[in-house]
Design an enzyme around this catalytic site. Structure first.
Site, PDB file in Angstrom:
ATOM      1  N   SER A 189     -71.256  85.487 -24.881  1.00  0.00           N
ATOM      2  CA  SER A 189     -70.983  86.218 -23.396  1.00  0.00           C
ATOM      3  C   SER A 189     -71.939  86.034 -22.396  1.00  0.00           C
ATOM      4  CB  SER A 189     -70.406  87.535 -23.520  1.00  0.00           C
ATOM      5  OG  SER A 189     -71.274  88.324 -23.923  1.00  0.00           O
ATOM      6  N   HIS A 217     -64.756  87.196 -26.855  1.00  0.00           N
ATOM      7  CA  HIS A 217     -64.745  86.909 -25.458  1.00  0.00           C
ATOM      8  C   HIS A 217     -63.588  85.884 -25.122  1.00  0.00           C
ATOM      9  CE1 HIS A 217     -67.559  89.709 -24.022  1.00  0.00           C
ATOM     10  NE2 HIS A 217     -68.143  89.520 -24.938  1.00  0.00           N
ATOM     11  N   LYS A 248     -61.063  94.029 -24.539  1.00  0.00           N
ATOM     12  CA  LYS A 248     -61.601  93.098 -23.152  1.00  0.00           C
ATOM     13  C   LYS A 248     -60.083  92.539 -22.738  1.00  0.00           C
ATOM     14  CE  LYS A 248     -66.126  93.192 -25.096  1.00  0.00           C
ATOM     15  NZ  LYS A 248     -67.212  93.003 -25.761  1.00  0.00           N
TER      16      LYS A 248
HETATM   17  C1  LIG Z   1     -67.871  93.630 -26.951  1.00  0.00           C
HETATM   18  C2  LIG Z   1     -68.046  92.794 -28.099  1.00  0.00           C
HETATM   19  C3  LIG Z   1     -67.963  93.333 -29.490  1.00  0.00           C
HETATM   20  C4  LIG Z   1     -67.334  94.629 -29.657  1.00  0.00           C
HETATM   21  O1  LIG Z   1     -66.182  94.908 -29.160  1.00  0.00           O
HETATM   22  P1  LIG Z   1     -65.436  96.193 -28.889  1.00  0.00           P
HETATM   23  O2  LIG Z   1     -64.045  96.099 -29.340  1.00  0.00           O
HETATM   24  O3  LIG Z   1     -65.762  96.612 -27.553  1.00  0.00           O
HETATM   25  O4  LIG Z   1     -66.370  97.131 -29.857  1.00  0.00           O
HETATM   26  C5  LIG Z   1     -68.108  92.286 -30.446  1.00  0.00           C
HETATM   27  N1  LIG Z   1     -68.407  91.133 -30.311  1.00  0.00           N
HETATM   28  C6  LIG Z   1     -68.856  90.483 -29.079  1.00  0.00           C
HETATM   29  C7  LIG Z   1     -69.323  89.386 -29.135  1.00  0.00           C
HETATM   30  C8  LIG Z   1     -68.837  91.534 -27.939  1.00  0.00           C
HETATM   31  O5  LIG Z   1     -69.228  90.930 -26.724  1.00  0.00           O
END
Ligand SMILES: *Cc1c(COP(=O)(O)O)cnc(C)c1O
Length: 409
Positions: A189, A217, A248
Protein backbone atom coordinates in the site's frame (compact mmCIF):
# COMPACT_ATOMS: atom_id res chain seq x y z
CA UNK A 1 13.30 2.39 38.40
CA UNK A 2 12.04 5.90 37.67
CA UNK A 3 9.14 4.84 35.45
CA UNK A 4 8.12 8.38 34.55
CA UNK A 5 11.62 9.20 33.41
CA UNK A 6 11.76 6.04 31.29
CA UNK A 7 8.53 7.07 29.55
CA UNK A 8 9.90 10.59 28.97
CA UNK A 9 13.05 9.12 27.43
CA UNK A 10 11.09 6.82 25.15
CA UNK A 11 8.82 9.61 23.94
CA UNK A 12 11.67 12.11 23.58
CA UNK A 13 13.52 9.63 21.36
CA UNK A 14 10.63 9.79 18.89
CA UNK A 15 10.61 13.60 18.97
CA UNK A 16 14.37 13.65 18.33
CA UNK A 17 13.98 11.36 15.33
CA UNK A 18 11.01 13.34 14.00
CA UNK A 19 8.85 10.23 14.39
CA UNK A 20 6.46 11.34 17.11
CA UNK A 21 2.92 10.87 15.80
CA UNK A 22 0.12 13.35 16.33
CA UNK A 23 -3.48 12.51 15.46
CA UNK A 24 -5.64 14.81 13.38
CA UNK A 25 -9.17 14.88 14.85
CA UNK A 26 -11.70 14.64 12.05
CA UNK A 27 -15.43 14.12 11.97
CA UNK A 28 -16.58 12.54 8.75
CA UNK A 29 -20.02 13.60 7.55
CA UNK A 30 -22.27 10.80 6.41
CA UNK A 31 -23.64 11.44 2.95
CA UNK A 32 -20.87 13.93 2.24
CA UNK A 33 -17.68 11.81 2.16
CA UNK A 34 -14.90 12.73 1.53
CA UNK A 35 -15.92 15.92 3.33
CA UNK A 36 -15.10 16.11 7.02
CA UNK A 37 -14.65 18.64 9.77
CA UNK A 38 -11.21 19.08 11.29
CA UNK A 39 -11.28 19.92 14.99
CA UNK A 40 -8.12 21.88 15.64
CA UNK A 41 -6.25 21.73 18.95
CA UNK A 42 -7.34 25.34 19.67
CA UNK A 43 -11.00 24.27 19.51
CA UNK A 44 -11.78 25.88 16.15
CA UNK A 45 -13.13 23.93 13.17
CA UNK A 46 -12.33 23.75 9.49
CA UNK A 47 -14.02 22.01 6.56
CA UNK A 48 -11.64 19.62 4.87
CA UNK A 49 -11.50 16.96 2.17
CA UNK A 50 -10.00 13.65 3.25
CA UNK A 51 -7.41 12.48 0.70
CA UNK A 52 -5.72 9.70 2.67
CA UNK A 53 -8.63 7.54 3.82
CA UNK A 54 -8.71 3.78 3.40
CA UNK A 55 -12.51 3.76 3.04
CA UNK A 56 -11.51 3.44 -0.60
CA UNK A 57 -14.97 3.23 -2.15
CA UNK A 58 -16.97 5.29 0.34
CA UNK A 59 -18.83 2.19 1.53
CA UNK A 60 -18.71 3.58 5.07
CA UNK A 61 -21.64 5.79 4.13
CA UNK A 62 -23.37 3.50 1.63
CA UNK A 63 -27.16 3.23 2.19
CA UNK A 64 -27.16 -0.57 1.76
CA UNK A 65 -24.53 -0.93 4.48
CA UNK A 66 -26.17 1.51 6.87
CA UNK A 67 -29.61 -0.07 6.40
CA UNK A 68 -28.24 -3.51 7.27
CA UNK A 69 -26.55 -2.09 10.35
CA UNK A 70 -29.66 -0.25 11.56
CA UNK A 71 -31.68 -3.41 11.10
CA UNK A 72 -29.22 -5.58 13.03
CA UNK A 73 -28.87 -3.01 15.78
CA UNK A 74 -32.61 -2.84 16.31
CA UNK A 75 -33.00 -6.59 16.04
CA UNK A 76 -30.20 -7.71 18.37
CA UNK A 77 -28.72 -4.85 20.36
CA UNK A 78 -25.14 -3.69 20.75
CA UNK A 79 -22.48 -6.34 21.33
CA UNK A 80 -22.30 -10.05 20.55
CA UNK A 81 -22.13 -11.03 24.19
CA UNK A 82 -19.29 -13.50 24.03
CA UNK A 83 -16.47 -15.26 22.27
CA UNK A 84 -17.40 -17.28 19.23
CA UNK A 85 -17.23 -20.44 21.32
CA UNK A 86 -19.28 -19.14 24.26
CA UNK A 87 -22.54 -17.52 23.13
CA UNK A 88 -20.91 -15.09 20.65
CA UNK A 89 -21.77 -16.87 17.39
CA UNK A 90 -24.86 -15.37 15.81
CA UNK A 91 -26.66 -15.79 12.55
CA UNK A 92 -24.90 -12.57 11.44
CA UNK A 93 -21.45 -14.09 11.92
CA UNK A 94 -22.44 -17.21 10.01
CA UNK A 95 -23.90 -15.15 7.16
CA UNK A 96 -20.82 -12.96 6.98
CA UNK A 97 -18.49 -15.95 6.80
CA UNK A 98 -20.65 -17.53 4.09
CA UNK A 99 -20.54 -14.24 2.14
CA UNK A 100 -16.73 -14.12 2.43
CA UNK A 101 -16.24 -17.78 1.47
CA UNK A 102 -18.41 -17.21 -1.60
CA UNK A 103 -16.50 -14.04 -2.48
CA UNK A 104 -13.20 -15.89 -2.62
CA UNK A 105 -14.53 -19.18 -3.98
CA UNK A 106 -13.31 -21.01 -0.86
CA UNK A 107 -15.08 -23.62 1.24
CA UNK A 108 -14.93 -21.55 4.40
CA UNK A 109 -13.94 -18.29 6.05
CA UNK A 110 -13.13 -17.17 9.57
CA UNK A 111 -13.77 -13.66 10.88
CA UNK A 112 -11.38 -11.97 13.33
CA UNK A 113 -11.43 -8.64 15.19
CA UNK A 114 -9.32 -7.10 12.41
CA UNK A 115 -7.06 -8.10 9.54
CA UNK A 116 -4.13 -7.32 11.82
CA UNK A 117 -5.36 -9.93 14.27
CA UNK A 118 -6.22 -12.34 11.44
CA UNK A 119 -2.65 -12.14 10.09
CA UNK A 120 -1.00 -12.30 13.48
CA UNK A 121 -3.21 -15.08 14.85
CA UNK A 122 -3.09 -17.23 11.71
CA UNK A 123 0.61 -16.94 10.92
CA UNK A 124 1.58 -17.53 14.55
CA UNK A 125 -0.64 -20.63 14.71
CA UNK A 126 0.29 -22.39 11.46
CA UNK A 127 3.53 -23.92 12.84
CA UNK A 128 1.41 -25.70 15.47
CA UNK A 129 -0.52 -27.31 12.63
CA UNK A 130 2.49 -28.04 10.42
CA UNK A 131 5.46 -28.92 12.67
CA UNK A 132 8.76 -27.72 11.21
CA UNK A 133 7.01 -25.16 8.98
CA UNK A 134 9.30 -22.66 7.27
CA UNK A 135 7.64 -19.32 6.43
CA UNK A 136 9.00 -17.30 3.50
CA UNK A 137 7.93 -13.69 3.94
CA UNK A 138 8.24 -10.75 1.54
CA UNK A 139 10.56 -8.05 2.93
CA UNK A 140 7.83 -5.41 2.66
CA UNK A 141 5.04 -7.41 4.29
CA UNK A 142 2.73 -5.55 6.66
CA UNK A 143 3.63 -5.33 10.37
CA UNK A 144 0.81 -7.73 11.26
CA UNK A 145 2.36 -10.50 9.14
CA UNK A 146 5.83 -9.75 10.51
CA UNK A 147 4.51 -10.02 14.07
CA UNK A 148 2.71 -13.28 13.35
CA UNK A 149 5.78 -14.82 11.74
CA UNK A 150 8.04 -13.54 14.51
CA UNK A 151 5.86 -14.79 17.34
CA UNK A 152 5.41 -18.29 16.06
CA UNK A 153 8.94 -19.25 17.00
CA UNK A 154 9.30 -21.32 13.82
CA UNK A 155 11.77 -20.89 10.98
CA UNK A 156 11.45 -17.82 8.78
CA UNK A 157 13.18 -16.52 5.68
CA UNK A 158 12.78 -13.01 4.31
CA UNK A 159 12.90 -12.68 0.52
CA UNK A 160 13.65 -9.39 -1.24
CA UNK A 161 10.50 -7.53 -2.14
CA UNK A 162 8.71 -9.18 -5.09
CA UNK A 163 11.93 -11.05 -5.98
CA UNK A 164 10.79 -14.54 -6.97
CA UNK A 165 14.34 -15.56 -7.98
CA UNK A 166 15.54 -14.76 -4.46
CA UNK A 167 12.57 -16.66 -3.02
CA UNK A 168 13.52 -19.65 -5.17
CA UNK A 169 17.13 -19.49 -3.91
CA UNK A 170 16.00 -19.45 -0.30
CA UNK A 171 13.67 -22.40 -0.83
CA UNK A 172 16.34 -24.35 -2.68
CA UNK A 173 18.67 -23.96 0.32
CA UNK A 174 16.15 -25.64 2.64
CA UNK A 175 15.17 -29.27 3.14
CA UNK A 176 12.83 -30.20 0.25
CA UNK A 177 10.78 -32.30 2.67
CA UNK A 178 10.13 -29.43 5.13
CA UNK A 179 6.62 -27.93 5.13
CA UNK A 180 6.70 -24.43 3.63
CA UNK A 181 4.48 -21.39 3.36
CA UNK A 182 4.97 -18.25 1.27
CA UNK A 183 3.40 -15.11 2.76
CA UNK A 184 2.95 -12.02 0.59
CA UNK A 185 0.55 -9.23 -0.41
CA UNK A 186 -1.36 -8.54 -3.60
CA UNK A 187 -0.94 -4.76 -3.32
CA UNK A 188 1.73 -3.11 -1.20
CA UNK A 189 0.00 0.00 0.00
CA UNK A 190 2.88 2.46 0.31
CA UNK A 191 4.03 2.23 -3.34
CA UNK A 192 0.79 0.78 -4.68
CA UNK A 193 2.70 -1.99 -6.48
CA UNK A 194 1.38 -5.50 -7.12
CA UNK A 195 2.78 -8.79 -5.81
CA UNK A 196 3.69 -11.47 -8.44
CA UNK A 197 0.81 -13.78 -7.54
CA UNK A 198 1.02 -16.06 -10.57
CA UNK A 199 4.79 -16.54 -10.34
CA UNK A 200 4.67 -17.23 -6.61
CA UNK A 201 1.83 -19.74 -7.07
CA UNK A 202 3.82 -21.44 -9.86
CA UNK A 203 6.84 -21.75 -7.57
CA UNK A 204 4.73 -22.89 -4.62
CA UNK A 205 3.21 -25.64 -6.76
CA UNK A 206 6.62 -26.71 -7.95
CA UNK A 207 8.08 -27.04 -4.46
CA UNK A 208 4.93 -28.10 -2.62
CA UNK A 209 4.52 -24.93 -0.53
CA UNK A 210 1.36 -23.34 0.80
CA UNK A 211 0.53 -19.76 -0.22
CA UNK A 212 -0.78 -17.03 2.10
CA UNK A 213 -1.94 -13.83 0.42
CA UNK A 214 -2.88 -10.54 2.12
CA UNK A 215 -5.46 -8.86 -0.15
CA UNK A 216 -6.23 -6.09 2.34
CA UNK A 217 -5.66 -3.27 -0.17
CA UNK A 218 -7.42 -5.05 -3.02
CA UNK A 219 -10.68 -6.57 -1.76
CA UNK A 220 -13.76 -4.72 -2.93
CA UNK A 221 -11.66 -2.94 -5.59
CA UNK A 222 -10.24 -5.54 -8.01
CA UNK A 223 -11.78 -8.49 -9.79
CA UNK A 224 -15.26 -8.71 -11.32
CA UNK A 225 -16.84 -9.39 -7.89
CA UNK A 226 -14.39 -7.40 -5.81
CA UNK A 227 -12.51 -10.40 -4.44
CA UNK A 228 -9.13 -8.84 -5.15
CA UNK A 229 -6.17 -9.05 -7.50
CA UNK A 230 -6.00 -12.87 -7.37
CA UNK A 231 -9.55 -12.94 -8.71
CA UNK A 232 -8.75 -10.40 -11.42
CA UNK A 233 -5.75 -12.46 -12.52
CA UNK A 234 -7.52 -15.82 -12.36
CA UNK A 235 -5.27 -17.04 -9.53
CA UNK A 236 -7.69 -17.13 -6.61
CA UNK A 237 -8.17 -20.91 -6.57
CA UNK A 238 -4.39 -21.37 -6.40
CA UNK A 239 -3.99 -19.37 -3.17
CA UNK A 240 -4.38 -21.55 -0.07
CA UNK A 241 -5.17 -18.83 2.49
CA UNK A 242 -6.52 -15.38 1.60
CA UNK A 243 -6.44 -12.67 4.26
CA UNK A 244 -8.28 -9.36 4.06
CA UNK A 245 -9.95 -6.59 6.01
CA UNK A 246 -13.56 -5.49 6.35
CA UNK A 247 -12.39 -2.04 7.44
CA UNK A 248 -10.93 -0.51 4.27
CA UNK A 249 -12.79 -0.79 0.94
CA UNK A 250 -15.67 -2.62 2.64
CA UNK A 251 -15.98 0.43 4.88
CA UNK A 252 -16.86 -1.32 8.14
CA UNK A 253 -14.59 -3.18 10.58
CA UNK A 254 -13.01 -6.59 11.13
CA UNK A 255 -10.77 -9.00 9.25
CA UNK A 256 -10.75 -12.58 8.01
CA UNK A 257 -9.07 -15.50 6.36
CA UNK A 258 -10.69 -17.65 3.66
CA UNK A 259 -9.44 -21.16 2.89
CA UNK A 260 -10.45 -24.82 2.71
CA UNK A 261 -12.95 -26.03 5.30
CA UNK A 262 -10.27 -28.15 6.94
CA UNK A 263 -7.77 -25.28 7.12
CA UNK A 264 -10.37 -22.95 8.64
CA UNK A 265 -11.46 -25.64 11.10
CA UNK A 266 -7.87 -26.08 12.29
CA UNK A 267 -7.16 -22.33 12.61
CA UNK A 268 -10.48 -21.85 14.39
CA UNK A 269 -9.54 -24.56 16.85
CA UNK A 270 -5.93 -23.56 17.55
CA UNK A 271 -5.52 -19.75 17.20
CA UNK A 272 -5.68 -17.99 20.61
CA UNK A 273 -6.28 -14.66 18.81
CA UNK A 274 -9.50 -16.13 17.47
CA UNK A 275 -10.62 -18.20 20.46
CA UNK A 276 -10.11 -15.95 23.45
CA UNK A 277 -11.74 -12.71 22.34
CA UNK A 278 -15.26 -11.35 22.05
CA UNK A 279 -16.67 -11.77 18.54
CA UNK A 280 -17.61 -8.82 16.34
CA UNK A 281 -20.84 -7.02 17.23
CA UNK A 282 -23.65 -8.43 15.04
CA UNK A 283 -24.28 -4.93 13.70
CA UNK A 284 -20.72 -4.81 12.36
CA UNK A 285 -21.02 -8.29 10.85
CA UNK A 286 -24.30 -7.31 9.18
CA UNK A 287 -22.81 -4.13 7.71
CA UNK A 288 -19.74 -5.93 6.41
CA UNK A 289 -21.84 -8.68 4.80
CA UNK A 290 -24.05 -6.10 3.09
CA UNK A 291 -21.00 -4.25 1.80
CA UNK A 292 -19.41 -7.40 0.37
CA UNK A 293 -22.71 -8.44 -1.22
CA UNK A 294 -23.18 -5.02 -2.80
CA UNK A 295 -19.65 -4.91 -4.19
CA UNK A 296 -20.16 -8.29 -5.90
CA UNK A 297 -22.79 -6.72 -8.16
CA UNK A 298 -22.68 -4.62 -11.33
CA UNK A 299 -23.36 -1.58 -9.12
CA UNK A 300 -20.18 -2.42 -7.25
CA UNK A 301 -18.32 -2.62 -10.54
CA UNK A 302 -19.42 0.94 -11.29
CA UNK A 303 -17.71 2.08 -8.08
CA UNK A 304 -14.56 0.16 -9.02
CA UNK A 305 -14.53 1.74 -12.48
CA UNK A 306 -15.05 5.21 -11.07
CA UNK A 307 -12.28 4.76 -8.52
CA UNK A 308 -9.82 3.62 -11.19
CA UNK A 309 -10.81 6.48 -13.44
CA UNK A 310 -10.33 9.05 -10.66
CA UNK A 311 -6.94 7.54 -9.81
CA UNK A 312 -5.86 7.74 -13.46
CA UNK A 313 -7.04 11.35 -13.72
CA UNK A 314 -5.19 12.40 -10.59
CA UNK A 315 -1.98 10.69 -11.71
CA UNK A 316 -2.22 12.21 -15.17
CA UNK A 317 -2.70 15.70 -13.81
CA UNK A 318 0.01 15.50 -11.15
CA UNK A 319 2.41 14.03 -13.66
CA UNK A 320 1.44 16.73 -16.14
CA UNK A 321 2.68 19.30 -13.62
CA UNK A 322 5.97 17.44 -13.41
CA UNK A 323 5.40 16.03 -9.94
CA UNK A 324 7.26 12.80 -9.12
CA UNK A 325 4.43 10.33 -8.67
CA UNK A 326 4.95 6.63 -8.09
CA UNK A 327 2.72 4.78 -10.55
CA UNK A 328 2.32 1.01 -10.61
CA UNK A 329 -1.18 1.11 -12.07
CA UNK A 330 -3.10 0.66 -8.83
CA UNK A 331 -5.61 2.99 -7.15
CA UNK A 332 -2.95 4.40 -4.78
CA UNK A 333 -1.26 7.67 -5.77
CA UNK A 334 1.98 8.36 -3.87
CA UNK A 335 3.87 11.59 -4.53
CA UNK A 336 7.56 11.28 -3.71
CA UNK A 337 8.90 14.09 -1.50
CA UNK A 338 12.10 12.47 -0.24
CA UNK A 339 12.58 14.52 2.90
CA UNK A 340 10.69 14.15 6.21
CA UNK A 341 10.66 17.88 7.02
CA UNK A 342 9.37 18.89 3.57
CA UNK A 343 6.83 16.09 3.68
CA UNK A 344 5.43 17.19 7.03
CA UNK A 345 5.47 20.85 5.96
CA UNK A 346 3.57 20.12 2.73
CA UNK A 347 1.00 18.10 4.64
CA UNK A 348 0.54 20.86 7.26
CA UNK A 349 0.17 23.57 4.61
CA UNK A 350 -2.28 21.53 2.52
CA UNK A 351 -4.46 21.07 5.57
CA UNK A 352 -4.21 24.59 6.99
CA UNK A 353 -4.40 26.62 3.77
CA UNK A 354 -6.25 24.38 1.33
CA UNK A 355 -8.41 22.10 3.49
CA UNK A 356 -6.72 19.07 1.95
CA UNK A 357 -6.01 16.33 4.45
CA UNK A 358 -3.17 13.99 3.46
CA UNK A 359 -0.99 12.47 6.18
CA UNK A 360 2.81 12.62 5.62
CA UNK A 361 4.28 9.12 5.29
CA UNK A 362 7.69 9.08 6.92
CA UNK A 363 10.20 6.57 8.30
CA UNK A 364 9.72 3.85 9.60
CA UNK A 365 6.56 3.30 7.53
CA UNK A 366 8.73 3.89 4.43
CA UNK A 367 12.56 3.92 4.10
CA UNK A 368 14.36 7.21 4.84
CA UNK A 369 14.73 9.36 1.74
CA UNK A 370 11.47 8.03 0.27
CA UNK A 371 9.10 10.14 2.38
CA UNK A 372 5.90 10.80 0.51
CA UNK A 373 2.33 12.02 0.40
CA UNK A 374 -0.04 9.17 -0.36
CA UNK A 375 -3.36 10.10 -1.98
CA UNK A 376 -6.27 7.68 -2.16
CA UNK A 377 -8.81 8.91 -4.72
CA UNK A 378 -12.22 7.26 -4.42
CA UNK A 379 -15.48 7.23 -6.35
CA UNK A 380 -16.79 9.91 -3.98
CA UNK A 381 -14.02 12.41 -4.77
CA UNK A 382 -15.60 14.54 -7.51
CA UNK A 383 -13.71 16.26 -10.35
CA UNK A 384 -13.93 19.60 -8.54
CA UNK A 385 -12.15 18.16 -5.51
CA UNK A 386 -9.52 16.58 -7.73
CA UNK A 387 -9.05 19.95 -9.39
CA UNK A 388 -8.70 21.74 -6.04
CA UNK A 389 -6.12 19.22 -4.91
CA UNK A 390 -4.07 19.53 -8.09
CA UNK A 391 -4.07 23.33 -7.87
CA UNK A 392 -3.05 23.23 -4.20
CA UNK A 393 -0.18 20.88 -4.96
CA UNK A 394 0.92 23.07 -7.86
CA UNK A 395 1.03 26.17 -5.66
CA UNK A 396 2.81 24.52 -2.75
CA UNK A 397 5.28 22.54 -4.79
CA UNK A 398 6.42 25.80 -6.38
CA UNK A 399 6.62 27.59 -3.02
CA UNK A 400 8.65 24.82 -1.50
CA UNK A 401 10.92 24.80 -4.57
CA UNK A 402 10.96 21.05 -4.72
CA UNK A 403 12.52 19.60 -7.80
CA UNK A 404 9.94 18.63 -10.34
CA UNK A 405 10.32 15.49 -12.40
CA UNK A 406 14.01 15.23 -11.40
CA UNK A 407 12.99 12.94 -8.59
CA UNK A 408 10.78 10.80 -10.76
CA UNK A 409 12.07 7.77 -12.53
C1 LIG B 1 -4.31 -2.20 7.27
C2 LIG B 1 -3.61 -3.50 6.95
C3 LIG B 1 -3.84 -4.67 7.67
C4 LIG B 1 -4.69 -4.64 8.92
O1 LIG B 1 -6.03 -4.46 8.62
P1 LIG B 1 -7.03 -4.03 9.79
O2 LIG B 1 -8.32 -4.67 9.50
O3 LIG B 1 -7.05 -2.54 9.76
O4 LIG B 1 -6.42 -4.52 11.08
C5 LIG B 1 -3.29 -5.86 7.26
N1 LIG B 1 -2.50 -5.91 6.16
C6 LIG B 1 -2.21 -4.81 5.45
C7 LIG B 1 -1.34 -4.91 4.25
C8 LIG B 1 -2.73 -3.56 5.83
O5 LIG B 1 -2.41 -2.46 5.15
Amino acid sequence: MDYDKALDTAIQRLHDEGRYRTFIDIERKRGQFPHAVWRKPDGSEKDITVWCGNDYLGMGQHPAVLAAMHEALDATGAGSGGTRNISGTTVYHKRLEAEIADLHGKEAALVFSSAYVANDATLSTLPKLFPGLIIYSDALNHASMIEGVRRNGGAKRIFRHNDVAHLRELIAADDPAAPKLIAFESIYSMDGDFGPIREICDLAEEVGALTYLDEVHAVGMYGPRGAGVAERDGQMARVDIINATLGKAFGVFGGYVAASAKMVDAIRSYAPGFIFTTSLPPVVAAGAAASIAFLKTAEGQKLRDLQQSHARTLKLRLRGMGLPIIDHGSHIVPVHVGNPVHCKMLSDMLLEHFGVYVQPINFPTVPRGTERLRFTPSPVHDPKQIDALVRAMDTLWGQCALNRAELSA
